[in-house]
Scaffold this active site. Structure first.
Site, short mmCIF file in Angstrom:
data_model
loop_
_atom_site.label_atom_id
_atom_site.label_comp_id
_atom_site.label_asym_id
_atom_site.label_seq_id
_atom_site.Cartn_x
_atom_site.Cartn_y
_atom_site.Cartn_z
N HIS A 126 1.13 8.62 6.71
CA HIS A 126 2.09 7.84 7.50
C HIS A 126 3.21 8.69 8.06
O HIS A 126 3.96 8.24 8.91
CB HIS A 126 2.72 6.74 6.64
CG HIS A 126 1.78 5.63 6.36
ND1 HIS A 126 1.42 5.28 5.08
CD2 HIS A 126 1.11 4.79 7.18
CE1 HIS A 126 0.57 4.28 5.14
NE2 HIS A 126 0.37 3.96 6.40
N HIS A 186 2.04 6.90 2.38
CA HIS A 186 1.53 8.22 2.00
C HIS A 186 1.73 9.27 3.09
O HIS A 186 2.26 8.97 4.15
CB HIS A 186 0.07 8.14 1.55
CG HIS A 186 -0.85 7.58 2.59
ND1 HIS A 186 -1.15 8.25 3.74
CD2 HIS A 186 -1.51 6.41 2.64
CE1 HIS A 186 -1.98 7.53 4.45
NE2 HIS A 186 -2.21 6.39 3.82
N LYS A 213 0.88 -1.17 0.00
CA LYS A 213 0.00 0.00 0.00
C LYS A 213 0.91 1.21 0.00
O LYS A 213 2.04 1.14 0.46
CB LYS A 213 -0.84 0.02 1.28
CG LYS A 213 -1.84 -1.10 1.39
CD LYS A 213 -3.23 -0.58 1.14
CE LYS A 213 -4.29 -1.56 1.60
NZ LYS A 213 -4.62 -1.37 2.99
N1 ARG Z 1 -0.34 -0.95 9.89
C1 ARG Z 1 -1.27 -0.16 10.62
C2 ARG Z 1 -1.81 0.96 9.74
O1 ARG Z 1 -1.15 1.38 8.80
C3 ARG Z 1 -0.68 0.46 11.84
C4 ARG Z 1 -0.11 -0.52 12.84
C5 ARG Z 1 -0.10 0.04 14.20
N2 ARG Z 1 0.55 -0.78 15.16
C6 ARG Z 1 -0.01 -1.79 15.86
N3 ARG Z 1 0.74 -2.45 16.70
N4 ARG Z 1 -1.27 -2.06 15.72
O2 ARG Z 1 -2.90 1.45 10.02
#
Ligand code: ARG
Length: 578
Positions: free
Chosen positions: A139, A136, A133
């Protein structure tokens, strides 16, 4: 450095004030109005004990303190004034200036650091983008705030572990593989992995709206992936590698590193143990074929641990990851820098850990932040393919900075390096200037303004301090940096304000750490920069009088060092020329 508040309390005790040092430390305030001195002691509480009117007590204390200060050449207090019920204390500007400047110039890059962390282990999880993905502009927040929090904890003497909990697992990979099989092409993916994979993902959602059977197909593919299906695993691994290559480019631009990239997939075979544990502890309940933990008692919807088709979920992986981290690192604190949209998610699984009997659940901290949107009301949606890539933003910022530098007539040779430091620094600084919880609008004019409260402004101020040192006689600079200046020459208002701000820096860093709020550091270095500029305009630095000149050069060097250390804590470079 001297703790001036503590010293003031000591002197009050020595002068015979009828309060303990601890009580005094609680009572002593910093007056709002600087003309009222550096510290003020309100005497209302003493009035009860002494049965006298507070102003009389204040007058009495002021008199005693003045007497003890006058007989003590070493005293850090210059004078004491009674105003109504308050004893106002004015510190010796010269003593403080020499103490602070000496400290900064001796500690250099270590100024501001402390050892309050005592090498306790703190995990900071940040960035954590989703594989395949786009990385962006949304992030940027977790990435940059998390990196600053890591640096702050590191500076406070904790042993830190930086984790990138990659979103590299879950049903979306079923969709991605499904889309790739229907419409994909290997060459395209290799050429431009994420944009191509994103286009497949977008296409999948468009097509699935017309043909819901695609969703079933994707689910089946994900089930195969979970069960180790060879072809599915191969494709997934390939998507992951290609994505990581792209992410690494951005991290490199930002100067960001991680100690671990153990993402969600790392826990794919580590969840059964916890599902069983929850079952044994009587926490699991079946609901429409799925396994849930009820959280009604805590006013939260149930945590969905296992779907009816047996597949695990995001939350299950987070629970497994937390226990893994406790067992692997035995952390003192486990920090998650993740958007506030996930507040409920974190509350839910912290609670599940607690119900499982893990008391260290309370050492897990979710550090949320608000949304970023684009000026002009553009919204971002991965599914619709409406995104602004972080890499593009960074490149654009560098490009725009180079243009501005060209207009200003900066030497073409130095432009690439400095434009990189300033362009990237501008984006990062902008990100860290507001309270993290606030939503904010990304706006180029704000980011790159050299005069506002921006990264370029602070960097420029730092470069200005460096330029003063370059212009000065090297022999003077050497003397200035060696310490032991005649600080009676730098006691003007702006010089003193600057000294006080630099003095507060270690406390500011500590506060930023305890509140998980890098913007506290950002705001403080903006203040140091603007006060430095006021000093620079108010006073001639390279004056005739050698003692004065050297003292001023030392203060300039100390201010530059403080700004540099602050920028570095935020993950921003401090060019010496701009
Ligand atoms: N990958 C997730 C996102 O982009 C964020 C992960 C956050 N960390 C966790 N331990 N849940 O929304």
């Amino acid at each position: 450095m001297i703790d001036y508040k503590e010293k003031t309390a000591d002197q009050l005790v020595a002068a015979g004030v009828e309060l303990t040092k601890d009580e005094l430390m609680d009572l002593i305030e910093v007056p709002q109005d600087e003309s009222m001195g550096d510290y003020a002691l309100p005497c209302f509480r003493l009035a009860k004990v002494l049965r006298k009117a507070p102003p009389m007590i204040a007058a009495d204390i002021a008199e005693k303190l003045n007497a003890s200060v006058e007989s003590d050449y070493e005293s850090i207090i210059d004078k004491v004034v009674q105003v109504n019920a308050y004893v106002n204390v004015f510190l010796s500007r010269a003593k403080m200036a020499s103490d602070v400047v000496d400290e900064v110039l001796a500690k250099k890059d270590d100024f501001g650091k402390s050892d309050i962390g005592g090498h306790k282990t703190v995990i900071v999880e940040y960035s954590s983008p989703n594989i395949a993905k786009p990385f962006h502009i949304g992030h940027i927040r977790s990435t940059v705030i998390g990196n600053a929090i890591y640096k702050i904890y590191d500076a406070l003497g904790y042993d830190t572990i930086r984790i990138n909990h990659l979103g590299d697992y879950g049903t979306q990979f079923g969709k991605m593989i499904c889309a790739y099989r229907h419409w994909g092409n290997e060459e395209d993916v290799k050429r431009e992995p994420i944009k191509t994979l994103l286009s497949y993902y977008t296409k999948f959602h468009e097509e699935a709206e017309k043909d819901p059977s695609l969703d079933d197909e994707a689910r089946a593919i994900f089930a195969k992936l979970e069960n180790g299906g060879e072809e599915e695993v191969r494709l997934w691994q390939w998507f992951r590698e290609e994505s990581l290559k792209e992410f690494s480019r951005v991290y490199k631009m930002l100067g960001i590193e991680f100690d671990s990239y153990n993402g969600e997939s790392f826990y794919s075979d580590k969840m059964e143990r916890f599902v069983k544990e929850m079952e044994d502890k009587g926490l699991l309940e079946e609901s429409e074929g799925a396994q849930i933990v009820r959280l009604d008692d805590y006013d939260m919807p149930p945590a969905l641990i296992k779907k009816s088709d047996g597949s695990t979920l995001y939350i299950t992986r987070d629970i497994a990851a937390a226990v893994y981290r406790k067992e692997t690192y035995n952390f003192y604190k486990n920090i998650y820098v993740v958007a506030s949209q996930q507040n409920l998610h974190f509350q839910q699984w912290f609670r599940v850990l607690d119900l499982m009997g893990y008391d260290w659940a309370y050492d897990c901290v979710h550090v949320p932040f608000g949304l970023v949107s684009l000026a002009g009301g553009v919204t971002m949606s991965t599914r619709k393919g409406q995104v602004v890539f972080l890499e593009d933003v960074l490149n654009q910022s560098v490009e725009k900075t180079a243009e501005i530098m060209r207009e200003k007539g900066v030497d073409e040779e130095v432009i690439p390096e400095i434009a990189h430091q300033v362009g990237i620094g501008a984006v990062v600084f902008n990100e860290l200037s507001n309270n993290r919880i606030k939503d904010y609008v990304f706006d180029w004019d704000r980011v790159l303004n050299f005069d506002g409260e921006t990264g370029p402004y602070v960097q420029y101020t730092h470069a200005r301090a460096c330029s003063v040192l370059r212009k000065a006689d090297p022999a003077d600079v050497e003397k200035a940096l060696a310490g032991g200046i005649d600080a009676s020459k730098i006691t003007g208002d702006s010089a003193y304000d600057l000294v006080k701000l630099i003095y507060r820096m270690p406390a500011v860093i500590e506060e930023a750490g305890s509140k998980y709020e890098p913007s506290i550091v950002t705001r403080h270095i903006i203040q140091i920069a603007s006060t430095f500029n006021r000093f620079y305009h108010d006073e001639h630095i390279l004056v005739e009088d050698a003692d004065e000149r050297i003292a001023k050069i030392a203060l300039v060097a100390a201010a530059g060092q403080a700004i540099r250390n602050g920028l570095h804590l935020l993950g921003i470079e401090a060019p010496e020329r701009m």
